[in-house]
Design a protein around this motif. Structure first.
Motif, short mmCIF file in Angstrom:
data_model
loop_
_atom_site.label_atom_id
_atom_site.label_comp_id
_atom_site.label_asym_id
_atom_site.label_seq_id
_atom_site.Cartn_x
_atom_site.Cartn_y
_atom_site.Cartn_z
N ASN A 165 0.83 -1.20 0.00
CA ASN A 165 0.00 0.00 0.00
C ASN A 165 0.87 1.26 0.00
OD1 ASN A 165 -2.66 1.20 0.14
ND2 ASN A 165 -2.20 1.75 2.26
N ILE A 166 1.92 1.25 0.82
CA ILE A 166 2.85 2.38 0.85
C ILE A 166 3.56 2.53 -0.49
CG2 ILE A 166 4.95 3.27 1.94
CD1 ILE A 166 4.01 1.89 4.53
N TRP A 167 4.01 1.41 -1.03
CA TRP A 167 4.72 1.40 -2.31
C TRP A 167 3.87 2.01 -3.42
CZ3 TRP A 167 9.25 0.42 -4.71
CH2 TRP A 167 9.25 -0.01 -6.03
N GLN A 168 2.61 1.55 -3.52
CA GLN A 168 1.75 1.98 -4.61
C GLN A 168 1.20 3.39 -4.41
OE1 GLN A 168 -1.09 -1.21 -4.52
NE2 GLN A 168 0.33 -2.72 -5.39
N LYS A 169 0.62 3.64 -3.25
CA LYS A 169 -0.02 4.94 -3.03
C LYS A 169 1.00 6.05 -2.80
CE LYS A 169 -4.40 3.05 -1.32
NZ LYS A 169 -5.35 2.97 -0.19
N GLY A 170 2.14 5.71 -2.21
CA GLY A 170 3.18 6.71 -2.03
C GLY A 170 3.70 7.21 -3.37
#
Length: 329
Positions: free
Chosen positions: A235-240
């Motif tokens: 989630n951090i990887w994609q949304k960040g």
């Protein structure tokens, strides 16, 4: 007088920080006797004790002294050049000739004050840990096995009076730095906040540096991650990356996304930097790419609980002393 609030500076200075927790003076709206904002005078009473370190290439200096009879560290750093300012630089600056030889000449350039700012961070009151962190010191590469982590590092983390994490909780609870939030996913299990690191002045994307601070409160570092945290990391990887593309027009293939081990503070956070920016702490001795972390956990759910990890420690770091006393360095 100026208030004292908790402040952070994410990542480290030697191989750096780099996050780190600090207290700094926050400038109030008070006006001095001469009609000048208090912020213009806050360092007038600073008394220098020593230079902790001086990084010529990065144009940074770390100075120990006292401010209002309290230990303080002042960090001064030249700000990067901005392309938008070049025309004014050339038209409104003065030059003093140093040397001329054929086609080559060197000058001392005096720029308009507003184009010659020095980014300054004040840490006050500064603790012994702050002073040690900013002092230039010899470093050694430490080998940490699973057993070492359980018997040396984890007890050290739990026992030591390390930097307070209250500043992290202030951010997550929106008690501080609300105006700096670039993106937030509020989910308690997979959510995070994305904010600029204090080392980035946010004036250009060439040295872009943001930090994602996770909402879950029980993940100290890379060592705590298991397969159950893969949804959080993805989630951090994609949304960040999506948030950075939308806000700064910087695509994913121009980003370096990584975790530090050892981290500078023990609440999981992930670094997003411009791939072209040689940021302190991005070397292989300390940085672990988020994409690699996710793949490793997909291959082995307990990969980071079992793996031997290597990281640099400075000689006066208390964790280094603990490893030394255990005969591990």
């Amino acid at each position: 007088m100026a208030d004292i609030v908790v402040k952070r500076e994410l990542e480290s200075e030697d191989g750096e920080l780099s996050l780190k927790v600090k207290k700094r003076k926050v400038i109030s709206d008070n006006v001095g006797e001469e009609g000048e904002p208090e912020c213009q005078k806050i360092l007038s009473g600073f008394k220098t004790s020593s230079v902790l370190s001086d990084y010529t290439r990065e144009k940074r200096i770390f100075i120990h002294g006292t401010l209002a009879d309290q230990d303080a560290v002042v960090i001064m750093e030249k700000t990067p050049f901005r392309e938008d300012d070049l025309a004014e630089f050339f038209s409104n600056s003065t030059l003093k000739l140093d040397m001329k030889n054929d086609i080559y000449s060197t000058y001392k350039l005096r720029a308009p004050p507003h184009l010659n700012e020095i980014k300054t961070t004040v840490v006050c009151p500064a603790t012994e840990k702050h002073l040690n962190k900013y002092k230039r010191q010899e470093s050694f590469l430490v080998e940490e096995t699973k057993t070492d982590y359980e018997s040396i590092t984890l007890p050290f983390i739990e026992k030591q009076n390390t930097f307070s994490l209250q500043w992290v909780y202030n951010i997550l609870q929106k008690k501080a730095e609300v105006e700096r939030i670039v993106y937030e996913d509020p989910d308690s299990d997979t959510g995070f906040m994305l904010l600029p690191d204090f080392k980035w002045d946010q004036k250009q994307v060439d040295d872009l540096y943001l930090i994602a601070i996770v909402h879950p409160m029980n993940i100290k570092s890379l060592r705590d991650l298991t397969a159950e945290h893969i949804p959080l990391l993805k989630n951090i990887w994609q949304k960040g990356q999506a948030a950075i593309l939308e806000r700064y027009s910087l695509p994913a293939n121009k980003l370096r996304v990584y975790l530090h081990y050892q981290p500078s503070y023990y609440h999981l956070h992930i670094h997003f930097t411009n791939l072209g920016y040689d940021t302190p702490g991005c070397g292989v001795d300390r940085a672990h790419l988020l994409s690699d972390v996710i793949q490793n956990l997909q291959s082995d759910p307990d990969y980071y609980k079992k793996r031997t990890l290597y990281f640099p420690l400075r000689v006066d770091d208390k964790l280094f002393s603990t490893f030394k006393e255990a005969g591990r360095v």
